[in-house]
Design an enzyme around this catalytic site. Sequence first.
Site, PDB file in Angstrom:
ATOM      1  CG  HIS A   1      -1.966   1.055   1.438  1.00 13.28           C
ATOM      2  ND1 HIS A   1      -1.559   1.580   2.222  1.00 13.28           N
ATOM      3  CD2 HIS A   1      -2.586   1.709   1.048  1.00 13.28           C
ATOM      4  CE1 HIS A   1      -2.528   2.950   2.490  1.00 13.28           C
ATOM      5  NE2 HIS A   1      -3.128   3.359   1.572  1.00 13.28           N
TER       6      HIS A   1
ATOM      7  CD  GLU B   1      -2.163   2.851  -3.748  1.00 10.62           C
ATOM      8  OE1 GLU B   1      -2.618   3.846  -3.776  1.00 10.62           O
ATOM      9  OE2 GLU B   1      -2.955   1.787  -3.233  1.00 10.62           O
ATOM     10  CG  HIS B   2       0.198   6.581  -0.435  1.00  9.03           C
ATOM     11  ND1 HIS B   2      -0.687   7.268   0.172  1.00  9.03           N
ATOM     12  CD2 HIS B   2      -1.391   5.449  -0.462  1.00  9.03           C
ATOM     13  CE1 HIS B   2      -2.150   7.290   0.643  1.00  9.03           C
ATOM     14  NE2 HIS B   2      -1.934   6.027   0.186  1.00  9.03           N
TER      15      HIS B   2
ATOM     16  CD  GLU C   1      -4.715   6.166   3.514  1.00  5.36           C
ATOM     17  OE1 GLU C   1      -4.779   5.048   2.921  1.00  5.36           O
ATOM     18  OE2 GLU C   1      -3.883   6.901   3.220  1.00  5.36           O
TER      19      GLU C   1
END
Length: 423
Positions: free
Chosen positions: A65, A68-69, A140
């Site tokens: 993840h 991906e950012h 987040e």
Amino acid sequence: MKQRFYERIGESVCLETLPNGLELRIVSKPGYAKKYAFFATNYGGMDTRFTLDGQLRDTPAGIAHYLEHKMFDTEEGNALQRLAQNGAEPNAFTANALTGYYFSSTEHFEENLEILLSFVSIPWFTEESVAKEQGIIGQEIRMIEDNPDWQVYHQMLQCLYSVNPARVSIAGTVESISHITADTLYACHKAFYTPANMILTVVGDVDPIHISDLARRVLPRESGAPISRAWEEEPETVAKRESRIAMEVSLPQFLLGFKCRPVWEGENYFRSLIVGELACDLLLGESSPLYQRLYSQGLINASFGGSYEMLPGAAYFSAGGDSKDPRAVSAAVCQEARRLVREGVDPDFYQQIRRAAFGASLRGLDSFENIAVTMTEGCFNSYDPLRFPETFDSIGPDDLLAFLKENITEERSVLSEIVPKEG
């Protein structure tokens, strides 16, 4: 490039494996202005432990993840902004077993596709930008952890699984992502963002030869070394039977989970997925006797629903929502599964849920996004999702009953609850 026509659903697909190992799928949609590209790697939140070049690597939870950012960062600026300025609608997501980058546009499609393929295949990180991202993703994660819907789901997976990485949050934890560095990101990109581990799916009115030539020109000419996931064997039994957490909710919220036997890949994987989804509709669907009875008794409301999910080395059946008595609902689900196995399926009701599921699959062909994602998942799991009419033909009521008998039992069940805080 081969072309495959699916007569029963009226769809045509061009397929090619490029010399670098990339799988290319082009679904023709003549006359449509919109075009859609989905570029995905067979790498997700579960892939924290793998062997590359004979060396075992353990990476922090949440790294897929995190990567991906960071992939949108390039030496020229932010690729997301470049695509948006060029008339595209871009985005990305990380799931348990894949990471996908995509955009849709009605103009400048091939130019946008070149941008997409370039920034995904050429990483650019600095220690400063990686450190800055930790604060953004950490915030987040804290927001997700304060969400009752996420907590009830996460706790259910923690109850179901002892060692399978499905039990770990895709985003990781604030502590785990603190160990991610630029070097770690480069290593994971080198391992998983390699052409033979990826698929490009394009849906729309495009020239397949132009798309193939563009991918050959932009992407690396050779693929990297093959990756081997280092999976620990998951026990048959559940990790623990229940979890109960107090949060700011007005009604108790719950998820009842059942640990099902996994199927790794192939056409049997696809068939098992459809069987599980039909069994869910049979047992829990809004038209089912169980749903109607629980609703009339006030034990469930419109939030109640269920699903069947399959992941690498894991499969689970879940049902939940708001309820004043989650344990009564839990007991009723197991009792209804036993009744169906004992008494059989009403033929008319079976045909009703089968037609509804088949119709939903047909309607999914109207969504470019749905086509691209299902084609990608099929490629990564070695099945053809557009052969769903033949797969439905091979399934009957006895398959659903066998699924319920094997999987929907007290021994395989766990209960995750979120209850209101006192005072």
